[in-house]
Design an enzyme around this catalytic site. Structure first.
Site, PDB file in Angstrom:
ATOM      1  N   GLU A   1       0.841  -1.190   0.000  1.00 50.91           N
ATOM      2  CA  GLU A   1       0.000   0.000   0.000  1.00 50.91           C
ATOM      3  C   GLU A   1       0.878   1.243   0.000  1.00 50.91           C
ATOM      4  O   GLU A   1       0.407   2.350   0.190  1.00 50.91           O
ATOM      5  CB  GLU A   1      -0.966  -0.013   1.174  1.00 50.91           C
ATOM      6  CG  GLU A   1      -0.313  -0.233   2.524  1.00 50.91           C
ATOM      7  CD  GLU A   1      -1.322  -0.219   3.661  1.00 50.91           C
ATOM      8  OE1 GLU A   1      -1.951   0.818   3.852  1.00 50.91           O
ATOM      9  OE2 GLU A   1      -1.461  -1.249   4.339  1.00 50.91           O
ATOM     10  N   CYS A  55      -3.408  -3.806   4.450  1.00 51.65           N
ATOM     11  CA  CYS A  55      -2.496  -4.851   4.937  1.00 51.65           C
ATOM     12  C   CYS A  55      -2.874  -6.254   4.477  1.00 51.65           C
ATOM     13  O   CYS A  55      -2.204  -7.224   4.845  1.00 51.65           O
ATOM     14  CB  CYS A  55      -2.440  -4.825   6.465  1.00 51.65           C
ATOM     15  SG  CYS A  55      -1.810  -3.285   7.101  1.00 51.65           S
ATOM     16  N   HIS A 107      -2.200 -10.497  12.046  1.00 54.01           N
ATOM     17  CA  HIS A 107      -1.658  -9.253  11.498  1.00 54.01           C
ATOM     18  C   HIS A 107      -1.373  -8.369  12.716  1.00 54.01           C
ATOM     19  O   HIS A 107      -2.266  -8.170  13.549  1.00 54.01           O
ATOM     20  CB  HIS A 107      -2.680  -8.581  10.574  1.00 54.01           C
ATOM     21  CG  HIS A 107      -2.380  -7.134  10.339  1.00 54.01           C
ATOM     22  ND1 HIS A 107      -1.179  -6.720   9.807  1.00 54.01           N
ATOM     23  CD2 HIS A 107      -3.083  -5.994  10.616  1.00 54.01           C
ATOM     24  CE1 HIS A 107      -1.159  -5.407   9.740  1.00 54.01           C
ATOM     25  NE2 HIS A 107      -2.297  -4.935  10.227  1.00 54.01           N
TER      26      HIS A 107
HETATM   27  P1  HMG Z   1      -4.071   6.132  21.406  1.00 53.03           P
HETATM   28  O1  HMG Z   1      -5.399   6.794  21.446  1.00 53.03           O
HETATM   29  O2  HMG Z   1      -2.861   6.979  21.401  1.00 53.03           O
HETATM   30  O3  HMG Z   1      -3.855   5.124  22.591  1.00 53.03           O
HETATM   31  O4  HMG Z   1      -4.084   5.232  20.089  1.00 53.03           O
HETATM   32  P2  HMG Z   1      -4.865   4.667  23.734  1.00 53.03           P
HETATM   33  O5  HMG Z   1      -5.233   5.823  24.574  1.00 53.03           O
HETATM   34  O6  HMG Z   1      -5.969   3.828  23.147  1.00 53.03           O
HETATM   35  O7  HMG Z   1      -3.862   3.752  24.571  1.00 53.03           O
HETATM   36  C1  HMG Z   1      -3.326   2.588  24.014  1.00 53.03           C
HETATM   37  C2  HMG Z   1      -3.167   1.581  25.129  1.00 53.03           C
HETATM   38  O8  HMG Z   1      -2.131   2.013  26.019  1.00 53.03           O
HETATM   39  C3  HMG Z   1      -4.423   1.410  25.987  1.00 53.03           C
HETATM   40  O9  HMG Z   1      -4.505   0.026  26.299  1.00 53.03           O
HETATM   41  C4  HMG Z   1      -4.101   2.216  27.244  1.00 53.03           C
HETATM   42  O10 HMG Z   1      -4.799   1.782  28.393  1.00 53.03           O
HETATM   43  C5  HMG Z   1      -2.611   1.910  27.366  1.00 53.03           C
HETATM   44  P3  HMG Z   1      -5.826  -0.819  25.915  1.00 53.03           P
HETATM   45  O11 HMG Z   1      -6.919  -0.251  26.717  1.00 53.03           O
HETATM   46  O12 HMG Z   1      -6.069  -0.553  24.435  1.00 53.03           O
HETATM   47  O13 HMG Z   1      -5.464  -2.207  26.235  1.00 53.03           O
HETATM   48  N1  HMG Z   1      -1.861   2.875  28.189  1.00 53.03           N
HETATM   49  C6  HMG Z   1      -0.930   2.512  29.076  1.00 53.03           C
HETATM   50  N2  HMG Z   1      -0.471   1.289  29.436  1.00 53.03           N
HETATM   51  C7  HMG Z   1       0.526   1.226  30.384  1.00 53.03           C
HETATM   52  N3  HMG Z   1       1.035   2.327  30.987  1.00 53.03           N
HETATM   53  C8  HMG Z   1       0.594   3.560  30.650  1.00 53.03           C
HETATM   54  C9  HMG Z   1      -0.426   3.686  29.653  1.00 53.03           C
HETATM   55  N4  HMG Z   1      -1.083   4.738  29.109  1.00 53.03           N
HETATM   56  C10 HMG Z   1      -1.964   4.221  28.207  1.00 53.03           C
HETATM   57  N5  HMG Z   1       1.127   4.635  31.258  1.00 53.03           N
HETATM   58  C11 HMG Z   1      -3.849   3.543  18.455  1.00 53.03           C
HETATM   59  C12 HMG Z   1      -3.588   3.942  19.910  1.00 53.03           C
HETATM   60  C13 HMG Z   1      -3.373   2.145  18.209  1.00 53.03           C
HETATM   61  C14 HMG Z   1      -5.367   3.653  18.189  1.00 53.03           C
HETATM   62  C15 HMG Z   1      -3.096   4.561  17.541  1.00 53.03           C
HETATM   63  O14 HMG Z   1      -1.713   4.395  17.720  1.00 53.03           O
HETATM   64  C16 HMG Z   1      -3.430   4.391  16.079  1.00 53.03           C
HETATM   65  O15 HMG Z   1      -4.393   4.972  15.571  1.00 53.03           O
HETATM   66  N6  HMG Z   1      -2.620   3.565  15.299  1.00 53.03           N
HETATM   67  C17 HMG Z   1      -2.868   3.304  13.886  1.00 53.03           C
HETATM   68  C18 HMG Z   1      -4.086   2.427  13.642  1.00 53.03           C
HETATM   69  C19 HMG Z   1      -3.881   0.990  14.073  1.00 53.03           C
HETATM   70  O16 HMG Z   1      -2.782   0.509  14.231  1.00 53.03           O
HETATM   71  N7  HMG Z   1      -5.005   0.253  14.198  1.00 53.03           N
HETATM   72  C20 HMG Z   1      -4.962  -1.147  14.519  1.00 53.03           C
HETATM   73  C21 HMG Z   1      -6.099  -1.948  13.886  1.00 53.03           C
HETATM   74  S1  HMG Z   1      -6.329  -1.591  12.151  1.00 53.03           S
HETATM   75  C22 HMG Z   1      -5.070  -2.489  11.328  1.00 53.03           C
HETATM   76  O17 HMG Z   1      -4.472  -3.330  11.904  1.00 53.03           O
HETATM   77  C23 HMG Z   1      -4.784  -2.107   9.915  1.00 53.03           C
HETATM   78  C24 HMG Z   1      -3.531  -1.289   9.700  1.00 53.03           C
HETATM   79  O18 HMG Z   1      -2.399  -2.105   9.833  1.00 53.03           O
HETATM   80  C25 HMG Z   1      -3.568  -0.608   8.342  1.00 53.03           C
HETATM   81  C26 HMG Z   1      -3.750  -1.484   7.090  1.00 53.03           C
HETATM   82  O19 HMG Z   1      -4.574  -2.402   7.043  1.00 53.03           O
HETATM   83  O20 HMG Z   1      -3.107  -1.132   6.091  1.00 53.03           O
HETATM   84  C27 HMG Z   1      -3.399  -0.181  10.723  1.00 53.03           C
END
Ligand code: HMG
Length: 390
Positions: free
Chosen positions: A79, A111, A233
């Site tokens: 991609e 992906c 993935h």
């Molecule tokens: P965010 O809003 O920055 O993070 O986004 P959050 O607030 O959801 O926190 C993440 C986790 O850290 C949470 O854990 C928090 O509790 C924890 P969870 O509740 O999810 O288990 N946390 C802590 N843990 C320990 N100590 C601390 C602490 N503070 C917080 N102090 C997000 C995170 C992944 C959404 C963002 O990085 C993002 O948008 N990433 C890109 C999208 C993505 O990877 N999506 C995954 C599914 S889609 C997919 O896989 C397809 C993709 O590969 C693309 C394709 O297909 O081409 C992305």
């Protein structure tokens, strides 16, 4: 006929940034990145690498002369391709010196691209049992500096040789797949960075997994107890765990223990590389096969592929006798351990370096890039490449 994965190669650039240091620079608690997201290091791609060179380097290290003779189809899942018209597969076909009686195409669905390539390759081998297909999954994940997705970037490629009577993993016939029009992650043609609805993407990843898992069980009659491991993935390593946990109650304590322990191993390479989009599922499979030395031949491995937008698929493979003899453990361990750490400031500089889009000529110095195949510049809108081994 048995068809499946005969060889797996992998390549990632020689630079990385430490997630603890990135967190500090972004005024975020490091544990959010290392525990909450589950990433320790993030691969950084210099301007001398792109999706083409990463894929070519991944394949270069596993193909022998016989493979080169038999490969008559190159399928490139990406991609982050470099051209809207000419496929990245044609460049790789040339850089690897494959013979001309071959098809070469690019496949895109976020992906999911490499998985689509594998399924297409299975059909090709069924009709042409003496052929081999080279399936590539290569990407550079970019969300932007200081963006919500920044901690889930990465860069790298996998190369898979698909053949009859494969040495590693025979792919079983049953498969369950799903498509739904979702705006969880997308990248318009005018943008070099992805747009994302992070929460929606997490939800869809899990709901797609639950749907294809149920469909797969209904089609195959298999249950959780029939799996030695399930690879996911991995956009970040906590993601697969969240999905796995939703089905844990279907098994006994022993099933739970086995699947969670194997999941830990299957995220090993991904947590120090980051998201490589199309290749991520196969990097996880590679971690499991290369880092776990007691998975028995005959074990069944589940594979969950998810490409935002969205297409998901669950399929399975059976490990073959003596599969460990056909892995490249040392090569991949050395590749990962010999990388150079860059500071956050250096990473930010590298992130902003791009090739010109106005037709001007730029020549790049590739002396500092240890990769065999590199981008050497651009002239008249044409990227230039070198294979240092030629
Ligand atoms: P965010 O809003 O920055 O993070 O986004 P959050 O607030 O959801 O926190 C993440 C986790 O850290 C949470 O854990 C928090 O509790 C924890 P969870 O509740 O999810 O288990 N946390 C802590 N843990 C320990 N100590 C601390 C602490 N503070 C917080 N102090 C997000 C995170 C992944 C959404 C963002 O990085 C993002 O948008 N990433 C890109 C999208 C993505 O990877 N999506 C995954 C599914 S889609 C997919 O896989 C397809 C993709 O590969 C693309 C394709 O297909 O081409 C992305």
């Amino acid at each position: 006929m048995k068809i499946g994965i005969d060889k797996i190669g992998f390549y990632t650039p020689h630079l990385y940034v430490d997630m603890n240091k990135l967190a500090v620079a972004r005024d975020i608690e490091p544990e959010k990145f290392t525990i909450g997201i589950g990433q320790e290091k993030m691969a950084i791609s210099p301007v001398t690498q792109d999706a083409v060179t990463l894929a070519a380097n991944a394949a270069l290290n596993i193909l022998d002369e016989q493979d080169k003779e038999q490969i008559d189809f190159v399928i490139f899942g990406t991609e982050t391709g470099i051209d809207n018209s000419k496929s990245a597969a044609v460049y790789v076909h040339h850089l690897l010196g494959l013979h001309p009686q071959a098809r070469a195409i690019e496949v895109k669905q976020a992906c999911y691209g490499a998985t689509a390539g594998i399924q297409m390759a299975k059909g090709h081998i069924a009709l042409n049992p003496d052929s081999k297909v080279l399936v590539l999954g290569s990407d550079i994940a970019r969300y932007g500096l200081n963006s919500s997705g920044e901690a889930t970037q990465g860069a790298g490629a996998v190369a898979l040789v698909i053949s009859a009577d494969p040495k590693l993993l025979v792919l079983e016939d049953q498969s369950a797949y799903l498509t739904e029009d979702v705006m969880d992650f997308w990248r318009p043609v005018y943008s070099d960075k992805a747009y994302v609805d992070g929460k929606l993407s997490n939800e869809k990843y899990i709901s797609f997994f639950n749907t294809v898992w149920e469909q797969y069980k209904a089609k195959s009659g298999l249950e959780l107890k029939d799996f030695a491991a399930i690879c996911y993935h991995l956009p970040y390593t906590k993601m697969g765990l969240k999905a796995l946990r939703t089905i844990m109650d279907e098994g006994t304590e022993a099933d739970k223990e086995r699947l969670l322990a194997n999941y830990e191993v299957s995220k090993g390479y991904n947590k120090i590389v980051g998201n490589i989009y199309t290749g991520s599922l196969y990097l996880s499979l590679l971690s499991l096969l290369e880092q776990k030395d007691d998975l028995a031949a005959g074990s069944r491995i589940g594979l969950y592929s998810y490409g935002s937008g969205s297409v998901g698929e669950f399929f399975t493979g059976i490990l073959q006798e003596d599969y460990r003899k056909h892995l490249h453990v040392e090569q991949h361990t050395t590749l990962l351990s010999s990388r150079t750490e860059v500071t956050v400031a250096e990473y930010e500089d590298i992130f902003e370096q791009t090739l010109p889009i106005d037709g001007s000529t730029v020549e790049l110095n590739v002396d500092n890039d240890p990769a065999t195949i590199c981008v050497t510049g651009i002239t008249d809108h044409m990227r230039q490449y070198v294979n240092k081994a030629d």
